[in-house]
Write a protein that holds these residues in place. Structure first.
Motif, mmCIF file in Angstrom:
data_model
loop_
_atom_site.group_PDB
_atom_site.id
_atom_site.type_symbol
_atom_site.label_atom_id
_atom_site.label_comp_id
_atom_site.label_asym_id
_atom_site.label_seq_id
_atom_site.Cartn_x
_atom_site.Cartn_y
_atom_site.Cartn_z
ATOM 1 N N GLN A 1 -55.282 13.190 27.281
ATOM 2 C CA GLN A 1 -55.435 11.736 27.104
ATOM 3 C C GLN A 1 -54.176 11.122 26.506
ATOM 4 O OE1 GLN A 1 -58.864 10.734 24.805
ATOM 5 N NE2 GLN A 1 -60.251 11.411 26.420
ATOM 6 N N ILE A 2 -53.656 11.789 25.484
ATOM 7 C CA ILE A 2 -52.460 11.264 24.829
ATOM 8 C C ILE A 2 -51.294 11.220 25.807
ATOM 9 C CG2 ILE A 2 -50.728 11.741 23.038
ATOM 10 C CD1 ILE A 2 -53.057 12.995 21.395
ATOM 11 N N MET A 3 -51.173 12.294 26.588
ATOM 12 C CA MET A 3 -50.075 12.348 27.557
ATOM 13 C C MET A 3 -50.221 11.262 28.602
ATOM 14 S SD MET A 3 -48.569 16.037 27.679
ATOM 15 C CE MET A 3 -48.769 16.324 29.384
ATOM 16 N N ALA A 4 -51.448 11.064 29.061
ATOM 17 C CA ALA A 4 -51.696 10.029 30.074
ATOM 18 C C ALA A 4 -51.286 8.669 29.521
ATOM 19 C CB ALA A 4 -53.163 10.035 30.480
ATOM 20 N N ALA A 5 -51.736 8.387 28.284
ATOM 21 C CA ALA A 5 -51.425 7.102 27.680
ATOM 22 C C ALA A 5 -49.919 6.942 27.539
ATOM 23 C CB ALA A 5 -52.097 7.010 26.317
ATOM 24 N N LYS A 6 -49.284 8.040 27.121
ATOM 25 C CA LYS A 6 -47.837 7.984 26.916
ATOM 26 C C LYS A 6 -47.113 7.735 28.234
ATOM 27 C CE LYS A 6 -46.542 10.673 22.852
ATOM 28 N NZ LYS A 6 -46.312 12.059 22.429
ATOM 29 N N GLY A 7 -47.612 8.383 29.311
ATOM 30 C CA GLY A 7 -46.949 8.250 30.588
ATOM 31 C C GLY A 7 -47.132 6.875 31.206
ATOM 32 N N VAL A 8 -48.280 6.279 31.061
ATOM 33 C CA VAL A 8 -48.578 5.010 31.722
ATOM 34 C C VAL A 8 -47.926 3.840 30.993
ATOM 35 C CG1 VAL A 8 -50.447 3.406 32.272
ATOM 36 C CG2 VAL A 8 -50.682 5.820 32.815
ATOM 37 N N LYS A 9 -47.804 3.977 29.691
ATOM 38 C CA LYS A 9 -47.354 2.841 28.885
ATOM 39 C C LYS A 9 -46.004 2.249 29.353
ATOM 40 C CE LYS A 9 -49.438 2.078 24.805
ATOM 41 N NZ LYS A 9 -49.961 2.775 23.636
ATOM 42 N N PRO A 10 -44.967 3.068 29.584
ATOM 43 C CA PRO A 10 -43.693 2.490 30.036
ATOM 44 C C PRO A 10 -43.818 1.797 31.391
ATOM 45 C CG PRO A 10 -43.479 4.853 29.588
ATOM 46 C CD PRO A 10 -44.893 4.493 29.351
ATOM 47 N N LEU A 11 -44.677 2.357 32.240
ATOM 48 C CA LEU A 11 -44.879 1.746 33.564
ATOM 49 C C LEU A 11 -45.505 0.365 33.415
ATOM 50 C CD1 LEU A 11 -46.146 4.800 35.654
ATOM 51 C CD2 LEU A 11 -43.965 3.593 35.876
ATOM 52 N N GLU A 12 -46.468 0.282 32.512
ATOM 53 C CA GLU A 12 -47.146 -1.004 32.309
ATOM 54 C C GLU A 12 -46.152 -2.045 31.801
ATOM 55 O OE1 GLU A 12 -51.768 0.306 31.423
ATOM 56 O OE2 GLU A 12 -50.354 0.098 29.750
ATOM 57 N N ARG A 13 -45.277 -1.588 30.878
ATOM 58 C CA ARG A 13 -44.290 -2.514 30.343
ATOM 59 C C ARG A 13 -43.343 -3.001 31.464
ATOM 60 N NH1 ARG A 13 -41.935 0.673 26.226
ATOM 61 N NH2 ARG A 13 -44.014 1.304 25.509
ATOM 62 N N ALA A 14 -42.962 -2.059 32.325
ATOM 63 C CA ALA A 14 -42.077 -2.399 33.441
ATOM 64 C C ALA A 14 -42.765 -3.376 34.386
ATOM 65 C CB ALA A 14 -41.686 -1.123 34.190
ATOM 66 N N LEU A 15 -44.065 -3.168 34.571
ATOM 67 C CA LEU A 15 -44.836 -4.050 35.449
ATOM 68 C C LEU A 15 -44.810 -5.476 34.917
ATOM 69 C CD1 LEU A 15 -46.789 -4.442 37.858
ATOM 70 C CD2 LEU A 15 -48.656 -3.867 36.305
ATOM 71 N N GLU A 16 -45.027 -5.603 33.614
ATOM 72 C CA GLU A 16 -45.009 -6.924 32.995
ATOM 73 C C GLU A 16 -43.668 -7.612 33.222
ATOM 74 O OE1 GLU A 16 -46.141 -7.133 28.808
ATOM 75 O OE2 GLU A 16 -47.890 -5.901 29.338
ATOM 76 N N ASN A 17 -42.599 -6.842 33.007
ATOM 77 C CA ASN A 17 -41.262 -7.397 33.188
ATOM 78 C C ASN A 17 -41.060 -7.870 34.626
ATOM 79 O OD1 ASN A 17 -40.544 -7.004 30.594
ATOM 80 N ND2 ASN A 17 -39.521 -5.031 30.959
ATOM 81 N N ALA A 18 -41.518 -7.036 35.544
ATOM 82 C CA ALA A 18 -41.344 -7.352 36.967
ATOM 83 C C ALA A 18 -42.085 -8.631 37.312
ATOM 84 C CB ALA A 18 -41.840 -6.189 37.816
ATOM 85 N N ILE A 19 -43.299 -8.775 36.815
ATOM 86 C CA ILE A 19 -44.099 -9.976 37.113
ATOM 87 C C ILE A 19 -43.409 -11.201 36.526
ATOM 88 C CG2 ILE A 19 -46.285 -11.142 36.675
ATOM 89 C CD1 ILE A 19 -47.606 -8.349 36.791
ATOM 90 N N GLU A 20 -42.907 -11.019 35.299
ATOM 91 C CA GLU A 20 -42.256 -12.137 34.627
ATOM 92 C C GLU A 20 -41.031 -12.623 35.413
ATOM 93 O OE1 GLU A 20 -41.009 -11.936 30.370
ATOM 94 O OE2 GLU A 20 -43.132 -11.386 30.127
ATOM 95 N N SER A 21 -40.260 -11.644 35.891
ATOM 96 C CA SER A 21 -39.027 -12.029 36.583
ATOM 97 C C SER A 21 -39.297 -12.408 38.046
ATOM 98 C CB SER A 21 -38.005 -10.890 36.501
ATOM 99 O OG SER A 21 -38.582 -9.731 37.091
ATOM 100 N N GLY A 22 -40.530 -12.310 38.466
ATOM 101 C CA GLY A 22 -40.908 -12.763 39.804
ATOM 102 C C GLY A 22 -40.574 -11.784 40.914
ATOM 103 N N ASN A 23 -40.270 -10.563 40.539
ATOM 104 C CA ASN A 23 -39.918 -9.558 41.539
ATOM 105 C C ASN A 23 -41.192 -8.903 42.059
ATOM 106 O OD1 ASN A 23 -38.883 -7.468 43.041
ATOM 107 N ND2 ASN A 23 -37.275 -6.968 41.532
ATOM 108 N N THR A 24 -41.781 -9.497 43.095
ATOM 109 C CA THR A 24 -43.098 -9.046 43.570
ATOM 110 C C THR A 24 -43.044 -7.669 44.189
ATOM 111 O OG1 THR A 24 -42.654 -10.396 45.488
ATOM 112 C CG2 THR A 24 -44.261 -11.250 43.909
ATOM 113 N N VAL A 25 -41.944 -7.345 44.872
ATOM 114 C CA VAL A 25 -41.825 -6.045 45.537
ATOM 115 C C VAL A 25 -41.858 -4.941 44.477
ATOM 116 C CG1 VAL A 25 -40.426 -4.612 47.052
ATOM 117 C CG2 VAL A 25 -40.428 -7.113 47.330
ATOM 118 N N MET A 26 -41.022 -5.182 43.466
ATOM 119 C CA MET A 26 -40.951 -4.205 42.393
ATOM 120 C C MET A 26 -42.321 -4.059 41.731
ATOM 121 S SD MET A 26 -39.021 -2.194 40.603
ATOM 122 C CE MET A 26 -37.342 -2.496 40.138
#
Lengths: 528, 262
Positions: free
Chosen positions: A271-296
């Motif tokens: 569980q800890i590993m899963a949380a650790k692995g997903v967290k950076p991806l989620e942060r990147a997703l937020e950034n991508a949405i913010e910057s309007g990069n839909t493909v990314m």
């Protein structure tokens, strides 16, 4: 003169007092309110940041370890508050409790570490006048019960002496026990340094360390008595030999439990590993949405959905593990030390870990092994005090000694004996406190118990004990100890505020309680 | 109303008490009969307190004897006096206002399940006895667990009197029972005393300053002044003004009235 006639009787005036008023005249009602408030605070504020729950019991203050630690603080204070409270009800104070704790702990630890001797100094004239010492008795290797008894002899005698001075001289107990406070603390430091000094006389520590972990001395089959940690560190061959004589069903249940732990730890890790692995991806997703990069964003979303962690493989349970677990189940060979310094309710806490899975920490291991023994001792003492104070002749004498000393004397109550007994009881409670501490942590320190006398008195006052005596209950004292202990913890958990605010809060509670107590007392005395 | 017994329940003969060179009592004779209220009157310093302290075992007399039910007795402590059946209800009543009626009633003499100070109290039985005993002399306690502090001064007097009687008092000494009370409560206490008087087997010594109360309730009077008896008699023997005059120690109170009127 006109003759005024009325049908109103004196007793009618009492009857007009409703149930609400008589409830409010209970000395415990205010403190119980504060206690519930603190329970709520502790629960609410100890919920980890970012989580939301309407159930305050979801907080960390009420997880297994929180309960274990909070109850220890409360119980320790509760033990001395009983002694202090009963004495205040009888109209006297004991300021020497804190020093008594230090003294008792040091005395006990010294006796356990260096044995007990009665030494008679005398003046010798052989080869010039000098002082020599004649050792009357020297007992090495004293058992826990022996050490407790020897300590009790000293502390109870000192409690008796303070009481005797108070009733004989008529001096305020405040002064007499203030003397006791300094005397005992000084005596403790002096004797610790005297025993601890190095051969070159340079330094004497005011602590006793290097005591064995007495409560964890066990009788290991085939090896005799040894400390539990040493037994678990035995060579593998010895451990396997020990396991050979263990009944099969015990081995089976130990194995089942260890397998469960291994699985649970592995799950937690996954569980800890899963949380650790997903967290950076989620942060990147937020950034991508913010910057309007839909493909990314779409790519990252895909990655999150397909993110898989290889589950951690549970550690295999070996016979060595089972043997060590078996050693953990062996009972103490020093039941007295275990009684005061060990844990209680282990089966329940074990059950709450497996199969209930509540007493589990973030890494999947068992959180708390049980409650500290001092909780049980507090409960036993509290029941005893409750019965004595509210159900026996002695209790009636305690109330009347503090409530109206002259009346008690006129009715043949041995008020001096009552007071002296309670000074002794106060010393007894302090010694019990020290006993629990010594056997829990296997050390003693001359500074132990500092200011505890004031905390005990504060707990008693918060619990509805009136300082002038004659009024209060054991239930109140218990609630007072709860409030004191809970306040310490609850304020610690409030985010963004200094933990020391608990003292500010307690100061206010003490004054408010004292005002309330006085109000209740006056209402009962009929002067309000 | 006066008891018909001819034998006094308690009697003193030539009681003398000196404190050093000061003579507090100088040969006091007193006879108190069962079923009677015997008013002991006198000004401040007349020796009333000394007399009752001797009777209740606090002081030992310098000379003279105390006879209870025909036997000469000697008290070395208040406990001895209580044992001989002399119950004293002091002005401060020896009550603990913070605890309950029952606990006060049995204070120092609790009924327990087994002996020793840690014997469990028989609360139910004690509640019942306390309620019954107080009812006998005219006070119905609504709740025997109510703190004594919630009771009126009159009720407290009753509690102290009931307690003394229950624990074997044949002679009841009441030290100014009405002095600190309001009018209504004074009457309540007098009613209580009357009830005890009607039992017929208890002798009551009533110390009071209040002439009206004495005249209302007492069967017999003894007047003390400067440690001596200056007058005595039954209620029939004494005229109203006699009482007033003797209480003031023999001085003409009438003259004082005139002086004050000027």
């Amino acid at each position: 003169m006109t003759q005024a006639t009325t049908t109103r009787k004196e007793s009618d005036r009492l009857a007009s007092k409703g149930w609400l008023k008589s409830l409010l005249a209970r000395p415990e009602i205010g403190p119980i309110g504060v206690m519930l408030l603190l329970f709520g605070m502790l629960g609410y504020f100890s919920i980890p940041a970012g989580e939301f729950s309407l159930n305050p019991f979801a907080g960390e203050g009420f997880n297994a370890l929180g309960i274990r630690n909070n109850l220890r603080v409360i119980a320790q204070l509760g033990i001395i508050a009983l002694g202090a409270g009963l004495l205040i009800i009888a109209g006297e104070f004991d300021l020497s409790i804190g020093s008594m704790i230090g003294f008792a702990g040091a005395c006990m630890a010294m006796v356990l570490r260096w044995g007990f001797a009665i030494v008679i100094p005398y003046i010798s004239f052989e080869g010039g006048m000098h002082v020599e010492f004649f050792t009357l008795i020297y007992i090495d290797n004293i058992s826990p019960i022996g050490a407790i008894m020897i300590t009790m002899c000293f502390t109870l005698f000192f409690g008796w002496l303070q009481g005797y001075i108070v009733v004989r001289s008529g001096l305020p107990s405040f002064i007499v026990t203030l003397g006791g406070l300094f005397f005992l603390r000084g005596l403790t430091e002096v004797s610790l340094r005297a025993f601890n000094h190095r051969p070159d006389q340079t330094k004497g520590a005011t602590t006793v360390t290097e005591l064995p972990d007495i409560k964890n001395i066990i009788d290991v089959p085939g090896h005799g008595e040894m400390e539990r940690s040493a037994a678990k560190a035995l060579p593998d061959a010895d451990l396997l030999a020990i396991l050979k004589d263990v009944p099969a069903d015990t081995v089976a249940s130990l194995t089942e439990r260890l397998t469960y732990t291994a699985q649970r730890v592995a799950d937690a890790k996954t569980q800890i590993m899963a949380a650790k692995g997903v967290k950076p991806l989620e942060r990147a997703l937020e950034n991508a949405i913010e910057s309007g990069n839909t493909v990314m964003a779409e790519t990252i979303r895909n990655k999150i959905d397909t993110f898989v962690v290889t589950p951690t493989v549970p550690k295999e349970v070996t016979d060595i593990d089972v043997a060590r677990a078996y050693i953990d189940t062996l009972g103490s060979a020093r039941p007295i030390a275990d009684f005061f310094g060990g844990d209680i309710l282990q089966p329940i806490f074990d059950f709450l870990y497996f199969p209930v899975d509540w007493n589990t920490n973030n890494f999947g291991n068992q959180f708390a092994p049980g409650l500290y023994s001092c909780v049980m001792i507090w409960v036993l003492l509290a029941i005893l005090c409750y019965v004595v104070l509210s159900r026996t002749q002695a209790g009636n004498w305690i109330y009347s000694t503090g409530g109206n000393l002259q009346a008690a004397k006129a009715n043949g109550v041995p008020t001096d004996r009552v007071k002296i007994s309670l000074f002794v009881f106060s010393a007894f409670c302090a010694t019990i406190f020290a006993t629990c501490q010594v056997f829990e942590v296997n050390t003693a320190d001359a500074a132990k118990g500092n200011l505890k006398e004031l905390e005990a008195i504060a707990a008693a006052v918060i619990g509805g004990i009136v300082m002038t005596g004659g009024f209060g209950t054991v239930v109140g004292i218990i609630v007072g100890a709860f409030i004191f202990g809970l306040a310490k913890e609850a304020f610690f958990y409030i985010p963004g505020i200094d933990g020391s605010f608990y003292r500010v809060f307690l100061g206010l509670v003490i004054i408010a309680s004292a005002l309330l107590n006085e109000n209740i007392r006056k209402r009962i005395m009929g002067t309000l | 109303m006066a008891g018909n017994a001819t034998e006094p329940l308690i009697e003193t003969r030539g009681l003398v008490k000196r404190f050093g060179s000061f003579t507090a009592l100088n040969g006091v004779d007193l006879q108190v009969f069962p079923g009677e209220v015997h008013a002991l009157l006198g000004d401040n310093g007349a020796g009333k307190s000394t007399l009752i302290k001797i009777l209740s075992g606090v002081f030992k007399p310098t000379d003279g004897e105390i006879i209870v039910e025909g036997r000469t007795v000697s008290f070395s402590s208040p406990r001895d006096a209580t044992g001989a059946g002399i119950g004293t209800v002091y002005q401060d009543l020896a009550l603990n206002a913070l605890t309950s009626v029952t606990r006060n009633f049995f204070l120092g003499r609790e009924i327990t399940h087994f002996p020793g100070p840690f014997g469990l109290l028989k609360m139910g039985e004690m509640d019942r006895i306390a309620t019954e005993e107080m009812a006998k002399i005219g006070i119905n306690v609504a709740d025997p667990n109510q703190p004594v502090g919630t009771m009126s001064g009159g009720q407290r007097q009753t509690l102290a009197i009931a307690r003394a009687i229950y624990f074997g008092a044949k002679v009841l000494i009441l030290d100014e029972p009405t002095s600190a009370l309001g009018q209504k409560q004074q009457m309540e206490v007098l009613k209580t005393i009357r009830k005890v008087q009607k039992f017929g087997d208890i002798a009551i010594i009533l110390i009071t300053h209040n002439e009206i109360h004495a005249r209302l309730i007492a069967d017999r009077f003894t007047f003390l002044s400067l440690g001596e008896v200056i007058g005595r008699g039954t209620s029939k023997d004494l005229e109203g003004d006699d009482i007033k005059r003797l209480m003031a120690g023999g001085a003409e109170i009438g003259d004082l009235a005139k002086e004050l009127a000027v």
